[in-house]
Write a protein that holds these residues in place. Structure first.
Motif: not given
Length: 162
Positions: A75-91
């Motif tokens: 959901g955050l990926s869709e709202l922010s237009d930040v790639n899902y895989s990038q978010l999982t790497k960050i987390f």
């Protein structure tokens, strides 16, 4: 000659290479559901370990805000237009968050990017708050005198700066 023999013995044993050190997760303190490490942002000296702590703290603050708002990573990926895989790497502490991504995420979460930084906002003070602490217990005439001295110094400083 003995030192030569010692070198070959150490090399042949295979124990002369240090074992890789596994990074430990940092313990962060939570205040109002925001994570921080004291005096982390205020240090003027770049330190790789401190930088890692800041980045992990940002990721933790994003996760806690997502949790508060009931958002998933997708959901955050869709709202922010930040790639899902990038978010999982960050987390998962496998990648770093960039400034653009942090701003996009903050906008998607409807918060200021400053709120994502890992510090206790209650410990930060404005110049007015610091002045109040310095002049605490002083009489009004002394406080006004100190303000006049500061104002005069500021005028001279700004005049010389131009």
């Amino acid at each position: 000659m003995d030192s030569k023999n010692n070198l070959t013995e150490i090399s042949s044993s295979g124990n002369d290479f240090p074992k890789p050190v596994k990074k430990k997760r940092r313990n962060y303190t939570s205040v109002n559901n925001k994570f921080f490490t004291p005096d982390l942002i205020d240090t003027p000296i770049y330190n790789e370990e401190l930088m890692d702590n800041v980045l992990v703290g940002i990721a933790q603050n994003i996760l806690s805000e997502m949790e508060r708002q009931g958002l998933t990573i997708r959901g955050l990926s869709e709202l922010s237009d930040v790639n899902y895989s990038q978010l999982t790497k960050i987390f998962n502490c496998k990648g770093y968050i960039g400034l653009k991504s942090m701003i996009k995420i903050a906008a998607a979460l409807k918060i200021s990017p400053v709120e994502l930084f890992p510090y206790d906002q209650n410990k930060r003070k404005t110049n007015g708050q610091r002045f109040d602490e310095i002049t605490k217990g002083m009489d009004l005439a002394s406080t006004n005198y100190l303000l006049d001295v500061c104002a005069g110094y500021s005028k001279v400083y700004l005049k010389n700066r131009r």
